[in-house]
Scaffold this motif. Structure first.
Motif, short mmCIF file in Angstrom:
data_model
loop_
_atom_site.label_atom_id
_atom_site.label_comp_id
_atom_site.label_asym_id
_atom_site.label_seq_id
_atom_site.Cartn_x
_atom_site.Cartn_y
_atom_site.Cartn_z
N GLN A 1 1.23 -1.11 -0.10
CA GLN A 1 -0.25 0.38 -0.75
C GLN A 1 1.09 1.23 0.28
OE1 GLN A 1 -2.56 -1.17 3.58
NE2 GLN A 1 -4.26 -2.05 2.07
N TYR B 1 1.92 2.25 -3.21
CA TYR B 1 1.24 2.65 -3.91
C TYR B 1 0.87 4.46 -4.04
CZ TYR B 1 -3.41 2.35 -6.70
OH TYR B 1 -4.56 2.44 -7.54
N ILE C 1 3.25 10.41 -4.36
CA ILE C 1 3.31 10.78 -2.48
C ILE C 1 3.86 9.97 -1.52
CG2 ILE C 1 1.53 10.92 -0.49
CD1 ILE C 1 -0.67 10.00 -2.56
N LEU D 1 -2.07 6.34 5.54
CA LEU D 1 -2.46 4.74 6.34
C LEU D 1 -2.68 4.88 7.83
CD1 LEU D 1 0.55 3.08 3.93
CD2 LEU D 1 -2.35 3.16 3.34
N SER E 1 -6.41 5.71 8.16
CA SER E 1 -7.04 5.24 7.24
C SER E 1 -7.60 3.65 7.89
CB SER E 1 -7.00 4.62 6.02
OG SER E 1 -5.57 4.05 5.56
N PHE E 2 -6.58 3.68 9.33
CA PHE E 2 -6.02 2.01 9.57
C PHE E 2 -7.62 2.48 11.05
CE2 PHE E 2 -4.79 -1.80 11.38
CZ PHE E 2 -4.75 -2.35 12.79
N ALA F 1 -10.13 4.57 10.40
CA ALA F 1 -10.94 5.16 10.03
C ALA F 1 -11.95 3.78 9.66
CB ALA F 1 -10.66 6.25 8.73
N GLU F 2 -11.47 2.70 9.81
CA GLU F 2 -12.87 1.81 9.48
C GLU F 2 -13.26 1.58 10.15
OE1 GLU F 2 -10.65 -2.35 8.36
OE2 GLU F 2 -12.67 -3.29 8.23
N ASP G 1 -15.88 4.49 10.52
CA ASP G 1 -17.28 5.20 9.48
C ASP G 1 -17.84 4.08 9.92
OD1 ASP G 1 -14.79 5.15 6.62
OD2 ASP G 1 -15.68 6.79 7.92
N PRO H 1 -4.10 -3.70 -8.68
CA PRO H 1 -3.42 -2.54 -7.93
C PRO H 1 -4.25 -2.67 -6.61
CG PRO H 1 -4.92 -2.15 -9.58
CD PRO H 1 -5.16 -3.83 -9.85
N VAL H 2 -3.61 -2.47 -5.81
CA VAL H 2 -3.84 -3.17 -4.37
C VAL H 2 -4.99 -1.89 -3.67
CG1 VAL H 2 -2.28 -1.27 -3.28
CG2 VAL H 2 -2.46 -3.75 -1.34
N GLU H 3 -5.44 -2.63 -2.67
CA GLU H 3 -7.39 -2.19 -1.26
C GLU H 3 -6.26 -1.33 -1.15
OE1 GLU H 3 -10.37 -5.28 -2.02
OE2 GLU H 3 -9.29 -5.03 -0.20
N ILE H 4 -6.39 0.35 -0.93
CA ILE H 4 -6.49 0.76 0.78
C ILE H 4 -7.69 1.39 0.90
CG2 ILE H 4 -4.87 2.06 1.01
CD1 ILE H 4 -3.57 2.67 -1.48
N PRO H 5 -8.15 0.20 2.56
CA PRO H 5 -9.11 0.56 3.26
C PRO H 5 -8.91 1.36 4.00
CG PRO H 5 -8.50 -1.55 3.24
CD PRO H 5 -7.52 -1.19 2.10
N GLY H 6 -10.11 2.72 4.11
CA GLY H 6 -9.74 3.23 4.54
C GLY H 6 -9.31 4.42 4.20
N VAL H 7 -8.98 4.61 2.81
CA VAL H 7 -8.25 5.58 2.36
C VAL H 7 -9.28 6.05 0.45
CG1 VAL H 7 -6.61 7.17 1.24
CG2 VAL H 7 -5.92 5.61 3.05
N PHE I 1 -7.25 10.08 -1.94
CA PHE I 1 -5.63 10.04 -2.65
C PHE I 1 -5.77 10.92 -4.33
CE2 PHE I 1 -2.69 6.65 -3.27
CZ PHE I 1 -2.96 6.36 -4.78
N MET J 1 -4.12 13.96 -2.74
CA MET J 1 -3.14 13.82 -2.47
C MET J 1 -2.08 13.92 -3.38
SD MET J 1 -2.53 12.02 1.22
CE MET J 1 -3.93 10.68 0.76
N VAL K 1 -9.82 3.46 -2.09
CA VAL K 1 -9.45 2.64 -3.40
C VAL K 1 -8.99 1.60 -3.40
CG1 VAL K 1 -7.21 2.84 -3.82
CG2 VAL K 1 -8.09 4.67 -2.43
N ASN K 2 -9.91 0.85 -4.72
CA ASN K 2 -10.16 0.08 -5.00
C ASN K 2 -10.44 -1.28 -3.88
OD1 ASN K 2 -8.29 0.52 -6.81
ND2 ASN K 2 -6.15 -0.08 -6.18
#
Lengths: 488, 323
Positions: free
Chosen positions: A433, A436, A442, A451, A454-455, A457-458, A461, B163-169, B174, B177, B218-219
């Motif tokens: 991640q 990416y 970035i 990140l 967002s950890f 944020a799961e 949310d 493409p990799v998943e980015i849970p939370g963003v 993204f 940024m 993202v994804n």
């Protein structure tokens, strides 16, 4: 041990009285000539713990005896239980990783009066929320206004209950927990009042009930004084009723020392639903211990979303007891340490009936080398809980060297036709991640910040109210920003 | 239009590059070497003695001279690139040479395991791979010295195969940024959220996606086609001088493929270039390549024009060395 004591009230107890005047303790004591010295000096035995006794005394002294029979009964029962309960030590399994000496070494003073001039800075709130304020454990009358609630719903103090019917219902259920610990009993003994939230049959309360807990009294950093408050809330949702409860434990501006020891009891009737949001953001010098005890009848739903970021020592005990089949239980929690803190979640879900569905997600971030998170998630799938679908996942992010996390996910399964799973992962951020982000221009620093945020944020949310989500997100961002900017 | 025929054979193992190819990475725009860019020879460095596959290619050089008659430098110049997997030290790329000029569309095809994706990952700077030799010059600068984010800011874009998943963003955060990172690099002021949204909104039509897609993470939970379209959206938003599309067509249905191809074609100008990695001719029908390269065993063994795809389709990869 507490359970044992409560079933054997005649257990030999001789307690050296410290305040000779009032006759407060249970009269069923048997005074014997058994030597005082032997008993009082050995806390390892099942005899009374001196320290606990002193605390119990000061709690009883702090409050006038209640006019409500129910509350007095609760106090009496708690007092009885306390007498044979030890202060938890590291040798007790449930406190193996949690160091409570921070509380024990302070000078605990139960708060006996509500604050004279309540100062709550933010009255302005989304008008969708029905707000009630607890200051130092005392429910503030000034915020009463049950006009916008549906008929039959009651939210307020026990003493002002309009009907005896509700009182009867409550009295049958109050305080009934065989798994309680010392802190449960302390609250039972020291709660000045009981707030009742009552939702009648079939009633769906649209507006969430917002409970805000503020600490006004606090000990200065230098002194070891620790004011103790014991707010207590009882929620009863009858068959088919639905309600959302939001509890927010706010911090003080100046990081004073105090101890909030709160209890929330929830009883959900058949087909009922309770969405419980719990946000804890107390000051970094505060101790916070909370009990949430839930009883679910069949086909009821209980959803908990918790975000705990404050407190020097914060412990949340959750107990969910299933009383009927086809229940849905979802516990989603997020804990974060940005300083020298301990965040602890001990949860227990007891399933005795078939086709229960329960999911638990626990996420935590430790962003400080002295920070510590403890998680003990217990799910008991007992013999008659066939076709249970239970899952548990705990994920931890350790961002600093020597940051600690102790996780003990455990499912105790006796039934033989179930679907259960659990998983635990403790890691740093995922490289793929991070890459990416880099591949899109970035830089690593920004990517890490995003990140890490967002950890959490799961979980954030999943808070059911957008207003709350925003508030919590901003708070977490601020906390993370201050720690991560310290990194080189 | 200069037509150059180059026939070179190597009879014996390790020969250093012929003097023809030994030239420094040219950063000056005025090169008195009109033949530079017309070399398309895949010259293989053979580390161990074995019969060298002589690669003969007849190349028609493109219009490599702009209207004013000045010769521009290549956008990307790869020479003798060798790379290994960082963990196992297994060699994957065994000497790749490639030159891409502005405004060109290249395609790389090859058997599974030939090193196509590895090549693109090495160009982007993936930490799984380590470069052991060779050079890569992108817009006159040494690409291998740059960090992945620097490469991206320099104008290199890669669309990932998975493409990799980015849970939370979420997507809009993204992109925001990434876009602001670019603006900062160019010395332009960063855009606020509302302005950015106004900028990004028309790009959604380009990839045929709805606005609610921006609020998703993202994804996360995206189907294969959605992920690929997300990659193209990022390309459209961020812009690139050189876009590497790694198997952009895998997992896409016919309509989605058409949308993606249309988006890519819409982004092409005379200044930027594309490198596609694909297995199938279908994509190449939508995005017409200037050159097709065949990669095998870590090297590019043949270069041709679009007719090469036809040959591959009919006869398979085994037909290539003998062609």
């Amino acid at each position: 041990m507490a359970a044992l004591a409560s079933t054997h009230p005649n257990l030999l107890q001789f307690t050296p009285k410290l305040s000779p005047s009032k006759q407060q303790l249970k009269p069923k004591r048997i005074a014997t000539k058994f030597s005082v010295q032997a008993i009082s000096a050995s806390p390892q035995t099942s005899f009374t713990d001196q320290y606990v006794l002193q605390l119990a005394d000061s709690l009883e002294d702090s409050l006038p005896s209640s006019s409500s029979f129910l509350l007095q009964n609760l106090r009496d029962n708690s007092s009885e239980t306390i007498l044979s309960t030890q202060w938890p030590s590291r040798k007790d399994e449930s406190f193996r990783f949690t160091d409570t000496s921070f509380i024990k070494s302070s000078d605990i003073k139960p708060i006996s009066h509500p604050p004279k001039t309540p100062t709550f800075s933010d009255i302005s709130r989304d008008t969708k929320f029905k707000s009630f304020y607890f200051a130092d454990g005392f429910l503030l009358d000034s915020s009463f206004d049950s006009s916008n609630l549906p008929d039959g719903v009651y939210v307020g103090s026990l003493s002002k209950l309009p009907s005896d019917g509700i009182l009867e219902r409550v009295s049958g259920l109050l305080g009934d927990l065989e798994w309680g610990d010392l802190f449960w009993s302390i609250n039972g003994l020291g709660a000045p009042d009981l707030m009742v939230v009552y939702v009648p049959e079939g009633c769906k309360v649209e507006q969430p009930i917002y409970l805000k807990y503020i600490a006004v009294e606090g000990g200065d950093k230098g002194s070891k004084t620790m004011p103790l408050s014991n707010p207590r809330v009882f929620v009863l949702v009858e068959k088919g009723g639905e309600v959302g409860i939001v509890e927010e434990f706010a911090g003080k501006e100046d990081s004073e020392c105090h101890w909030t020891n709160s209890v929330l009891e929830v009883v959900i009737g058949g087909g009922g639903k309770v969405r419980h949001s719990y946000v804890q953001n107390q000051s970094l010098n505060a101790a916070h211990i909370k009990w949430t005890s839930v009883r679910q009848e069949s086909t009821s739903t209980y959803e908990l979303v918790e975000v705990s970021t404050g407190g020097k020592l914060s412990r949340h005990n959750v107990h969910v007891q299933q009383l009927g089949s086809n229940t849905v239980t979802e516990l989603t929690t997020f804990h974060m340490c940005v300083g020298d803190q301990t965040q602890d979640l001990h949860s227990r879900i007891v399933l005795d009936h078939p086709r229960g569905y329960c999911q638990q997600l626990h996420k935590c971030i430790v962003a400080h080398s002295s920070g510590q998170v403890v998680f003990d998630g217990n799910v008991k799938v007992n013999r008659y809980a066939q076709q249970t679908d239970a899952g548990q996942l705990t994920r931890s992010l350790l961002l600093e060297p020597r940051a600690t996390v102790n996780v003990k996910p455990n499912l105790q399964i006796i039934a033989d036709d179930v679907k259960c799973s659990h998983g635990a992962a403790i890691s740093d951020l995922e490289d793929s991640q991070l890459f990416y982000f880099q591949a899109r221009g970035i830089d690593l620093e920004t990517a890490r910040k995003a990140l890490v945020f967002s950890f959490g944020a799961e979980v954030i949310d999943r808070l059911p109210h957008t207003f709350l989500q925003e508030q919590v997100k901003n708070n977490v961002k601020e906390l993370l920003g201050s720690t991560m900017s310290k990194d080189s | 239009m200069a037509l150059v025929w180059q026939i070179q054979c190597t009879a014996s193992p390790p020969l250093p590059s012929l003097p023809f190819f030994k030239r420094k990475s040219s950063s000056s725009p005025s090169l008195p070497l009109p033949l530079t860019r017309s070399f398309r020879l895949r010259f293989t460095h053979v580390p161990s003695p074995r019969p060298v596959a002589a690669s003969i290619s007849s190349v028609e050089s493109p219009t490599s001279v702009d209207g004013l008659g000045n010769n521009k430098t290549p956008l990307l110049e790869v020479k003798g690139l060798t790379a290994v997997i960082a963990e196992t030290k297994q060699e994957i790329l065994k000497g790749v040479d490639l030159v891409v000029n502005h405004g060109e569309i290249h395609a790389i095809m090859g058997k599974n395991g030939s090193g196509k994706s590895t090549f693109s990952k090495v160009l982007v700077g993936h930490p799984d791979y380590e470069v052991t030799g060779g050079s890569v010059v992108f817009k006159g600068e040494n690409l291998l010295d740059m960090e992945p984010e620097e490469r991206s800011l320099a104008g290199l874009f890669m669309s990932f195969q998975s493409p990799v998943e980015i849970p939370g963003v979420n997507n809009i955060d993204f992109l925001h940024m990434a876009y602001n990172a670019r603006r900062k690099k160019l010395g332009q002021p960063e855009l606020g959220p509302l302005e950015f949204y106004a900028y990004i909104y028309p790009k959604l039509d380009l990839v045929n996606m709805k606005t609610d897609f921006l609020n998703r993470n993202v994804n996360e939970g995206f189907s294969g086609g959605e992920r690929k379209r997300n990659e193209i959206l990022q390309l459209a938003v961020l812009g690139a001088d050189f876009a590497i599309l790694d198997e952009i067509d895998s997992g896409l249905d016919v309509d989605a493929l058409r949308d993606v191809a249309k988006a890519v074609n819409g982004l092409l100008t005379l200044k930027n270039s594309v490198l596609m990695i694909t297995h199938y001719r279908r994509l190449l029908e939508f995005i017409k390549p200037t050159f097709i390269h065949i990669m095998e065993d870590g090297r590019i063994i043949k270069t041709g024009d679009s007719s090469l795809a036809q040959i591959l389709e009919e006869k398979g990869y085994n037909a290539i060395p003998s062609a």
